[in-house]
Write an enzyme that holds these catalytic residues in place. Structure first.
Site, PDB file in Angstrom:
ATOM      1  N   LEU A  92      -1.120 -37.363   4.665  1.00  0.00           N
ATOM      2  CA  LEU A  92      -0.502 -36.474   5.573  1.00  0.00           C
ATOM      3  C   LEU A  92      -0.420 -37.496   6.674  1.00  0.00           C
ATOM      4  O   LEU A  92      -1.034 -38.474   7.220  1.00  0.00           O
ATOM      5  CB  LEU A  92      -1.429 -35.301   5.938  1.00  0.00           C
ATOM      6  CG  LEU A  92      -1.806 -34.145   5.059  1.00  0.00           C
ATOM      7  CD1 LEU A  92      -2.811 -33.254   5.583  1.00  0.00           C
ATOM      8  CD2 LEU A  92      -0.509 -33.748   4.210  1.00  0.00           C
ATOM      9  N   ASP A  93       1.049 -37.123   7.349  1.00  0.00           N
ATOM     10  CA  ASP A  93       1.393 -37.817   8.520  1.00  0.00           C
ATOM     11  C   ASP A  93       0.226 -37.712   9.775  1.00  0.00           C
ATOM     12  O   ASP A  93      -0.522 -36.728   9.762  1.00  0.00           O
ATOM     13  CB  ASP A  93       3.025 -37.347   9.183  1.00  0.00           C
ATOM     14  CG  ASP A  93       3.951 -37.732   8.301  1.00  0.00           C
ATOM     15  OD1 ASP A  93       3.717 -38.450   7.132  1.00  0.00           O
ATOM     16  OD2 ASP A  93       4.983 -37.089   8.184  1.00  0.00           O
ATOM     17  N   LYS A  94       0.404 -38.729  10.608  1.00  0.00           N
ATOM     18  CA  LYS A  94      -0.751 -38.612  11.613  1.00  0.00           C
ATOM     19  C   LYS A  94      -0.853 -37.330  12.219  1.00  0.00           C
ATOM     20  O   LYS A  94      -1.909 -36.743  12.653  1.00  0.00           O
ATOM     21  CB  LYS A  94      -0.616 -39.609  12.564  1.00  0.00           C
ATOM     22  CG  LYS A  94      -1.431 -39.920  13.577  1.00  0.00           C
ATOM     23  CD  LYS A  94      -1.234 -41.120  14.486  1.00  0.00           C
ATOM     24  CE  LYS A  94      -2.076 -41.302  15.647  1.00  0.00           C
ATOM     25  NZ  LYS A  94      -1.732 -42.368  16.797  1.00  0.00           N
ATOM     26  N   ARG A 192      10.072 -33.340   6.825  1.00  0.00           N
ATOM     27  CA  ARG A 192      10.900 -33.663   8.092  1.00  0.00           C
ATOM     28  C   ARG A 192      12.248 -34.158   7.823  1.00  0.00           C
ATOM     29  O   ARG A 192      13.312 -33.456   8.624  1.00  0.00           O
ATOM     30  CB  ARG A 192       9.903 -34.776   8.843  1.00  0.00           C
ATOM     31  CG  ARG A 192       8.557 -34.316   9.220  1.00  0.00           C
ATOM     32  CD  ARG A 192       7.813 -35.639   9.575  1.00  0.00           C
ATOM     33  NE  ARG A 192       8.150 -36.113  10.806  1.00  0.00           N
ATOM     34  CZ  ARG A 192       7.549 -37.074  11.239  1.00  0.00           C
ATOM     35  NH1 ARG A 192       6.443 -37.755  10.626  1.00  0.00           N
ATOM     36  NH2 ARG A 192       7.896 -37.694  12.511  1.00  0.00           N
TER      37      ARG A 192
END
Length: 241
Positions: A92-94, A192
């Site tokens: 997962l993105d930060k 995104r």
């Protein structure tokens, strides 16, 4: 006017180096907006707020799989270091929160799980708060090309890989919309990029939008594979806008 990191250093009585590090990690806000550049100049009376890092929590664990509720501002790879003998199944993105899965490498289950991801047999559902009003369900089918240098960045391109995203509005929050997202594919920054492509970038997405907020408002809500089903309820900030 003074540089942000110097003002933060004075306010918190910490070194300039520590102040810069906190800003670089995305943990500093001022007037509800994240400070992204340590050397940006701000009024001398600026008051900063430091985001407290939450600890990852175990949702479920057995001999095959470890489901973790990942807080924002922790890199996925850091989780593997926190839970010995476990390895990531996906990332997962930060700044994305929610359920993330680990397993034990070089086991039959690890091979089956990696195959399930590769063959798109994993159910992945997210929640996001986006700019603007989305009034109807829709499907986004646009190929995504990822360029990897020091940081990965993706874009819509005919030369990219197939990517499918399904979105459904849940409720309106002023001029924003809370949406449910289901993805079949798992391209880098897929959600995104796809939301930006329909002019509804995620709140807090400074890479693909211009919306400054405390965090990226994207949450991994549910995931299912090989008979396992896990849910991570939306964090408080999703109810506070």
């Amino acid at each position: 006017m003074e540089k942000a990191y110097k003002l933060l250093s004075i306010q918190e009585k910490i070194s300039n180096k520590k102040a810069k590090s906190l800003i670089d990690e995305g943990l500093i806000t001022c007037n509800g907006k994240k400070i992204t550049i340590a050397r940006s100049e701000l009024p001398d009376n600026s008051v900063f707020k430091i985001t407290t890092l939450e600890k990852p929590k175990i949702i479920f664990e057995d001999q095959n799989i470890l489901a973790i509720n990942k807080p924002p501002f922790i890199e996925s790879y850091q989780l593997a270091g926190m839970f010995k003998n476990w390895t990531l199944l996906h990332r997962l993105d930060k700044e994305t929160s929610g359920v993330i899965l680990l397993t034990k490498k070089d086991t039959p289950f690890y091979s089956e799980a990696k195959t399930a991801f590769k063959e798109q047999k994993v159910y992945k559902e997210y929640l996001a708060i986006v700019e603007g009003i989305i009034s109807e369900e829709c499907e986004i089918n646009k190929p995504i090309l990822t360029i990897k240098t020091t940081h990965a960045k993706s874009k819509i391109s005919k030369d990219g890989l197939n990517a499918q995203t399904y979105i459904k509005p849940i409720r309106l929050i002023g001029k924003k919309t809370l949406i449910q997202i289901i993805i079949k594919t798992g391209r880098t920054h897929q959600i995104r990029v796809h939301l930006k492509s329909i002019q509804h970038p995620i709140i807090g997405d400074m890479l693909y939008g211009n919306s400054n907020a405390k965090r990226l408002m994207l949450h991994a809500h549910k995931i299912s594979l090989l008979g396992y089903n896990f849910t991570s309820e939306a964090p408080n900030e999703f109810h506070q806008l």
